[in-house]
Design an enzyme around this catalytic site. Structure first.
Site, short mmCIF file in Angstrom:
data_model
loop_
_atom_site.label_atom_id
_atom_site.label_comp_id
_atom_site.label_asym_id
_atom_site.label_seq_id
_atom_site.Cartn_x
_atom_site.Cartn_y
_atom_site.Cartn_z
N HIS A 19 35.92 46.46 48.52
CA HIS A 19 34.57 46.62 47.98
C HIS A 19 33.66 45.57 48.62
CE1 HIS A 19 35.16 43.12 45.41
NE2 HIS A 19 36.33 43.62 45.07
N HIS A 22 34.81 41.87 49.26
CA HIS A 22 35.64 41.61 50.45
C HIS A 22 34.79 41.64 51.71
CE1 HIS A 22 38.48 43.66 47.56
NE2 HIS A 22 38.94 42.43 47.64
N CYS A 127 49.98 35.51 34.46
CA CYS A 127 48.99 36.59 34.66
C CYS A 127 49.38 37.32 35.95
CB CYS A 127 47.57 36.05 34.77
SG CYS A 127 46.40 37.34 35.29
N CYS A 130 46.54 37.54 38.60
CA CYS A 130 46.37 36.31 39.39
C CYS A 130 47.62 36.00 40.19
CB CYS A 130 46.16 35.09 38.49
SG CYS A 130 44.60 35.00 37.65
N HIS A 148 40.80 37.53 34.60
CA HIS A 148 40.94 38.99 34.55
C HIS A 148 40.76 39.59 33.16
CE1 HIS A 148 42.87 37.86 38.36
NE2 HIS A 148 42.28 38.96 38.77
N LYS A 295 31.03 40.37 38.27
CA LYS A 295 31.65 40.23 39.59
C LYS A 295 32.06 41.61 40.10
CE LYS A 295 35.75 38.29 41.71
NZ LYS A 295 37.12 38.75 41.58
N LYS A 298 37.84 45.27 42.11
CA LYS A 298 38.58 46.52 42.33
C LYS A 298 38.77 47.28 41.03
CE LYS A 298 41.30 44.52 46.04
NZ LYS A 298 42.15 43.33 45.97
O1 ME8 Z 1 42.80 36.72 45.96
N1 ME8 Z 1 32.25 38.20 45.39
O2 ME8 Z 1 42.98 38.66 47.16
P1 ME8 Z 1 41.76 39.54 46.59
C1 ME8 Z 1 32.54 37.49 46.47
N2 ME8 Z 1 45.34 37.98 48.02
N3 ME8 Z 1 33.74 37.55 47.09
C2 ME8 Z 1 34.67 38.36 46.59
C3 ME8 Z 1 34.42 39.15 45.44
C4 ME8 Z 1 33.14 39.05 44.84
N4 ME8 Z 1 32.78 39.77 43.79
N5 ME8 Z 1 35.51 39.85 45.18
C5 ME8 Z 1 36.43 39.55 46.14
C6 ME8 Z 1 43.38 37.43 46.75
N6 ME8 Z 1 35.91 38.64 46.99
C7 ME8 Z 1 44.62 36.93 47.45
C8 ME8 Z 1 44.23 35.90 48.49
S1 ME8 Z 1 44.82 34.23 50.47
C9 ME8 Z 1 46.14 33.48 51.02
C10 ME8 Z 1 45.38 35.31 49.24
C11 ME8 Z 1 36.58 38.09 48.18
O3 ME8 Z 1 41.94 40.90 47.12
C12 ME8 Z 1 36.66 36.57 48.13
O4 ME8 Z 1 36.87 36.07 49.42
O5 ME8 Z 1 41.64 39.36 45.13
C13 ME8 Z 1 37.90 36.36 47.29
O6 ME8 Z 1 38.45 35.06 47.44
C14 ME8 Z 1 38.79 37.41 47.87
O7 ME8 Z 1 37.92 38.52 48.17
C15 ME8 Z 1 39.88 37.81 46.88
O8 ME8 Z 1 40.51 38.93 47.34
#
Ligand code: ME8
Length: 697
Positions: A19, A22, A127, A130, A148, A295, A298
């Site tokens: 979304h 990302h 969680c 998380c 969450h 926020k 997904k």
């Molecule tokens: O946390 N606003 O993956 P994730 C801004 N797999 N950035 C956002 C956002 C939002 N509303 N939503 C997502 C994970 N992001 C782990 C990370 S790293 C070793 C493992 C972006 O799919 C932002 O960069 O939940 C956030 O940190 C990331 O997507 C989380 O993606």
């Protein structure tokens, strides 16, 4: 020696489609990479997908798929997104790849051999979303995860533990001696107080599920998904020639995962033998993009914000253009803060700053080149310069330097503000010097000075914008008669030097670089992006720059030659922006795909305005169906002030689109086809009458 720049994004979980959140982090990383290349550095940008763990395993079960097939599918959606947003990572790592699995096991052994892993038991509140334990004091009432808002699960398991507590002092020393390790400062303060509060050893293996990397020499356990995932930044370059890029200068994360990156990650690396110089330079935490105050996420419940429009980046880029979306993301949100994301906001920014300021500047100046200078950039002799030009050049030089400094400190919104200010300065210079009067007075030398200065500033702005709007910058440069930018190592292309546009360069005037967002087009765009009840951004637009566009003092606007485009005007069909990209033009579909669209001749029986919906009309359209005429809601009201004109008209209807609910009892059962240009909109129709319901192929 060439400076190196290595930037990473988090690797995204494959538990749902990408979304706008990302897209945000990845667009920022891409723009930073392009900026550093422009400055002559060797840059590398890594992103990827995080594919192990219980959360993913559960999603695969829900989808009725084997985990590997499931992650292959979702990972591909992320990988496929980037080209649509102009995002060009140098590497895309998946945690299920052999290179990563082997790498994580290697680093696990190093940490184990350093004496930092031991077998024990762990009890706590977990969680799954998380993939982390929570302390009781962190939880919301009802034992809900604070991030969450879902219940945590009580867990007691035999596990491998990492001696995190041993690293407490070394971490605090790191934050103190290298405050740049955690930025911005507010995040550092939070992390310092968290670590000062005491660190417990961390559970780093799981034995209650199997979807993960096996713990070396202990097959009953898989490695904790965060130990696995964090090492991706290293496994992607480790044991390859790209290892020279290590350590990363900037690791981008959003605030939900700052603790994993600023506490666990450096502790794992320290344990594996990394000294400070070999630790990442900066973990940079940005804020959240919010949609309707929440926020973007997904979780469907959070993304389905009724009035703010879609958060699907592909749909947005398809309708508004990738560069326009990229510009908005970096310009609108103060990097580090949360920012409300809105589709009318994107249109408003693009119109006011890209169209009416940058594009306007180019299209004001070019007609003079054709008419008075034989299509070539006029000559400027030093003795023809006045105080006005000297002041202008000095101001531009200051803005260019300040914008570079803003990029270097990751204040991209400021860098872009300064970039637009360069264009504004030149628009003011144009207004003040009034070249249309100079043309009439036959003062060709002075006219040449003014036009050459404006064109040079368009070049400067195009280069400054290029990390963010690479395609549009190339179009601007093309019209100036210049080639695309080709960054090379050790050559700084940041436009600190005046005079990149040489005398006699043959300009190539073309269609407007940025589409004009006139009310009907804007209405169609808003509708096709699911925006309901929005005030058109047009009405909130700042005042336009004043000054003529042609050499004969026509009103200032960006479009000397409107480019007609086809546009669907009812819901769910994207209205094409004025410029059709090569990628769009070459998107060939099979006949079978086309045949799925049921196009029919319709006859408009009634047409009425809808109170308080300026852009919508409610039509009753006969398709020759036994069930009677259909109601179609179309975003064409601004093009048909006299609605009665529509009655009796033959139209082309997409008859097999899912109904679309506009709220307040307004449901559309079809879509009309139309063509639109920045100036007008007309419905597709036929020269001869056909029976309602006739198939159109
Ligand atoms: O946390 N606003 O993956 P994730 C801004 N797999 N950035 C956002 C956002 C939002 N509303 N939503 C997502 C994970 N992001 C782990 C990370 S790293 C070793 C493992 C972006 O799919 C932002 O960069 O939940 C956030 O940190 C990331 O997507 C989380 O993606």
């Amino acid at each position: 020696m060439t400076q190196r720049f290595y930037v990473t994004t988090p690797i995204y979980y494959v538990n749902g489609s990408p979304h706008i959140g990302h897209a945000y982090t990845s667009v920022v990383a891409d723009a930073l990479t392009r900026y550093h290349r422009l400055r002559g550095q060797r840059a590398r940008f890594l992103t990827g997908t995080d594919e192990h763990g219980q959360k993913i395993e559960r999603e695969a079960v829900k989808a009725g798929m084997a985990p590997q097939a499931f992650v292959d599918d979702v990972s591909q959606r992320f990988r496929g997104l980037w080209p649509k947003l102009g995002v060009q990572p140098d590497d895309f790592i998946r945690t299920t790849e052999a290179r990563h699995v082997a790498g994580v096991q290697k680093w696990w052994r190093k940490v184990r051999d350093a004496g930092d892993l031991y077998k024990g038991s762990y009890k706590g509140l977990y969680c799954v979303a998380c993939e982390g334990y929570k302390t009781e004091k962190e939880l919301l009432p009802g034992n809900l995860c604070p991030i969450h808002e879902r219940p945590v699960e009580e867990r007691a398991e035999e596990t491998w533990l990492f001696r995190l507590s041993k690293y407490q002092d070394r971490l605090l020393k790191l934050y103190e001696e290298h405050p740049e390790f955690v930025l911005p400062e507010t995040r550092r303060n939070e992390i310092v107080s968290f670590v000062q509060g005491g660190l417990e050893d961390l559970s780093v293996s799981r034995s209650n599920f199997t979807w993960g990397i096996p713990v070396p020499d202990d097959p009953g356990h898989v490695i904790y998904v965060w130990f696995d995932a964090l090492f991706n930044y290293l496994t992607a370059v480790d044991e390859t020639p790209e290892r020279a890029f290590w350590p990363p200068q900037i690791q981008l994360v959003a605030k939900d995962i700052v603790r994993f990156h600023t506490v666990y990650w450096p502790a794992f690396l320290m344990s594996a033998g990394f000294e400070r110089a070999q630790l990442p330079t900066t973990i940079w935490t940005h804020g959240y993009l919010l949609s309707g105050g929440r926020k973007t996420s997904k979780t469907p419940g959070l993304t389905a914000v009724k009035t703010s429009g879609t958060t699907d980046p592909v749909r947005i880029a398809d309708v508004l253009g990738a560069d326009v979306l990229r510009f908005y993301l970096l310009r609108e949100v103060s990097f580090g803060q949360d920012g409300e994301f809105s589709i009318p906001g994107i249109i408003g920014r693009a119109r006011a700053e890209l169209g009416e300021t940058v594009g306007n500047l180019l299209h004001r100046a070019l007609p003079f080149v054709g008419k008075y200078f034989d299509g070539r950039v006029p000559e400027v002799k030093d003795e023809s310069l006045t105080e006005t030009e000297r002041t202008l050049r000095a101001r531009v030089a200051t803005l260019v330097t300040e914008a570079g400094a803003a990029w270097d400190t990751l204040t991209m919104h400021r860098a872009l503000e300064l970039t637009i200010e360069v264009a504004r300065t030149a628009n003011r210079y144009f207004d003040e010097t009034a070249p249309w009067k100079l043309a009439k007075s036959d003062d060709r030398t002075r006219l040449g000075v003014v036009i050459a200065h404006v064109l040079e500033i368009v070049r400067v702005v195009a280069v400054m914008l290029s990390p963010v709007t690479p395609t549009k910058s190339e179009e601007l440069l093309h019209q100036l008669g210049l080639g695309a930018l080709t960054p090379t190592e050790d050559t700084d292309l940041w436009p600190t030097q005046w005079g990149g546009l040489l005398v006699n360069t043959v300009v190539r005037p073309g269609p407007p670089v940025f589409p004009k967002y006139d009310p009907p087009t804007e209405a169609a765009m808003l509708l096709s992006l699911d925006v309901r009840d929005a005030e058109p951004a047009t009405e909130k637009s700042p005042p336009k720059n004043k000054g003529p566009m042609s050499t004969d003092e026509k009103p200032a606007t960006e479009s000397p030659a409107a480019v007609p485009t086809t546009a669907a005007v009812a819901p769910a069909a994207p209205a094409a922006p004025a410029a059709v990209t090569a990628e769009e033009a070459s998107a060939i579909i099979a006949y079978d795909d086309f045949a799925k669209v049921d196009l029919r001749v319709g006859k408009v029986l009634t047409a009425e305005k809808i109170p308080r919906k300026d852009k919508l009309l409610k039509l009753s359209v006969d398709l020759g169906e036994a069930s009677g005429p259909r109601t179609i809601i179309a975003g064409i009201a601004l093009a048909f002030p006299v609605v009665e004109e529509l009655v009796g008209q033959q139209v082309v209807v997409v008859a097999n689109l899912a109904p679309r609910d506009f709220g307040k009892g307004l449901v559309s059962h079809g879509m009309l086809l139309a063509a639109s240009s920045p100036e007008s909109l007309s419905l597709a129709t036929f020269a001869k009458p056909y029976a309602a319901g006739t198939r159109v192929k």
